[in-house]
Write an enzyme that holds these catalytic residues in place. Sequence first.
Site, PDB file in Angstrom:
ATOM      1  NE  ARG A 242      13.861  16.814 -24.013  1.00  0.00           N
ATOM      2  CZ  ARG A 242      14.212  17.673 -23.076  1.00  0.00           C
ATOM      3  NH1 ARG A 242      13.904  18.952 -23.205  1.00  0.00           N
ATOM      4  NH2 ARG A 242      14.868  17.267 -22.006  1.00  0.00           N
TER       5      ARG A 242
ATOM      6  CE  LYS B 219      31.943  24.234 -10.800  1.00  0.00           C
ATOM      7  NZ  LYS B 219      31.246  25.423 -10.315  1.00  0.00           N
TER       8      LYS B 219
ATOM      9  N   GLY C 222      21.890  15.701 -19.575  1.00  0.00           N
ATOM     10  CA  GLY C 222      22.638  16.823 -20.135  1.00  0.00           C
ATOM     11  C   GLY C 222      23.582  16.535 -21.279  1.00  0.00           C
TER      12      GLY C 222
ATOM     13  N   GLY D 115      17.539  16.767 -16.233  1.00  0.00           N
ATOM     14  CA  GLY D 115      17.351  16.777 -14.788  1.00  0.00           C
ATOM     15  C   GLY D 115      16.631  15.545 -14.262  1.00  0.00           C
TER      16      GLY D 115
HETATM   17  C1  3PG Z   1      14.083  19.780 -19.759  1.00  0.00           C
HETATM   18  O1  3PG Z   1      14.297  20.494 -20.733  1.00  0.00           O
HETATM   19  O2  3PG Z   1      14.986  19.263 -19.075  1.00  0.00           O
HETATM   20  C2  3PG Z   1      12.670  19.474 -19.403  1.00  0.00           C
HETATM   21  O3  3PG Z   1      11.818  19.859 -20.426  1.00  0.00           O
HETATM   22  C3  3PG Z   1      12.302  20.135 -18.102  1.00  0.00           C
HETATM   23  O4  3PG Z   1      12.440  21.522 -18.217  1.00  0.00           O
HETATM   24  P1  3PG Z   1      12.643  22.396 -16.890  1.00  0.00           P
HETATM   25  O5  3PG Z   1      14.040  22.072 -16.399  1.00  0.00           O
HETATM   26  O6  3PG Z   1      12.480  23.826 -17.308  1.00  0.00           O
HETATM   27  O7  3PG Z   1      11.608  21.963 -15.904  1.00  0.00           O
END
Ligand code: 3PG
Length: 397
Positions: A37, A198, A355, A378
Site C-alpha cells: 500500500r 464460508k 483478503g 472489503g
Molecule cells: C482496509 O484495510 O481494508 C482498508 O484500509 C479499510 O479499513 P477498514 O476496514 O478499517 O475501513
Amino acid sequence: MAFRTLDSLGDVSGKRVLVRVDLNVPMDNGRVTDDTRLRATVPTIGELADKGAVVLVLAHFGRPKGERVADMSLQQVIDPLAAVLGRPVKFIDDMCGAAAEAAVAALAPGEVAVLENSRFHSGEEKNDPALADAVAKLGDIYVNDAFSAAHRAHVTTEGLAHRLPAYAGRSMQTELEALEAALGTPQRPVAAVVGGAKVSTKLDVLKHLVSKVDHLIIGGGMANTFLAARGVDVGKSLCEHDLTATALEILDAADAADCTVHLPYDVVVAKEFRANPPIRTVNVHEVAPDEMILDVGPAAVEALGDALKTCRTLVWNGPMGAFEIAPFDAATVALARTAAALTKGGALVSVAGGGDTVAALNHAGVADDFSFVSTAGGAFLEWMEGRELPGVKALQI
Ligand code: 3PG
Ligand code: MG
C-alpha cells in the site's frame, strides 16, 4: 464510469492538494511487514510533488473509533513512507484546526506532509459535515487514491469530494480501469474464481456473479456447502448446512443465466487439519464420515484449467483450498499458475483481489503475472457484489 484524473489537473504549483491514500499497512514491532500500500502511493504523491504542489496526505490507521490512540498514530509510517517515496515526509499531528493550518502554511511547494490518523476524529466515520469543512480548509484540491477505503463514506473518502475539486489519483485510476475491464465491459467468456472458507461471507458476491460471468468456479470451504446442497456427504468438512436452500437458489439462478458453475468432483481429504497429515484424493462421493475436504483434487484442477483456456477474462477472489497449510495449497497454486501463464501469453485478462487472495497468489509466486492485483480487501468484495462504492461515486462526473 467517468471521473477526473490527474491529467486534467492543470498547474498545481503552489496549490495545496489533499491526497487520501491507504496507509493501513500491516505492522509488527514497528516494522511494516507488507509495503504494497505504501508503494501504491508513489505515482500520485511523486507526480504532485514534482509538479510543485504542497502535498497533504490524509489516511486512517486501524480503528481508533474517534480517540487518539498512541499506537495507531501515523507517525510510525513516516519513515517507511519516506523510504518508499525516496523523498522527505513531514508529519502534522492533526488533520484540521489552527495548529494544522499553521503547519500547512509553513510548507513549501513540492513538500509532502502526512496528517495524523483521520479516525482520531469521531466525525470521520460519520462523514460529519463540520469536520469535512474544517479539513477542506487546508486544501485547494482533493485527490482520492485509496480504492481500498472507497467502500467507506467517511469525511476523507467521500465528504471532501463535495467540497473541493475532486480527482482520482493514479492508483485509484489504475484500479478502476482494471475493474471495469474485468466486470464492467469485459471480453467474453468471463470466469470467476470464488473461494474461501464460508459461503455466508460471499453470498452477495455469488448472487451478483451468476448474472455476470459465464463460468463460476467455486472452491475452498464454501464449495462444501454447495456439494452438500446437492446431496453429497461431506463428512466432517467445514460446511454451512443452514445455507442449503440458499446454495440451491444460487445454482438455479446460475442455470437461468447460462452460467456454468464448477464444483470440484475430486477432492483432497484428511482426518486432521494440520501440516502434512495422511491424505487421500477421492471422488466427492467417497468422503468418509471422519474425513474433511481440504483442497480441490488434481483432476478437477485440470478441468478448471481447461475451462480457463476457453475464457478471455478472469476475476479471482479467495483460495481453492486451505492454502496456508501444505499440501492443501496445491489446487490454488496450480490454478493460479495456469491463469498466470494464460495471462502472460496474452490470452487472458486476470484481475484478483480481496483478503487472502493476494497472499495466495504471492504464495503461488504469480501475483506479478496477473493483469492486476488489487490491494483492497472489503472494497474489492463490495465491488464484486456489484455495489456502488461511495468513495468512487463521489468522484464521478
Ligand atoms: C482496509 O484495510 O481494508 C482498508 O484500509 C479499510 O479499513 P477498514 O476496514 O478499517 O475501513
Ligand atoms: Mg479491513
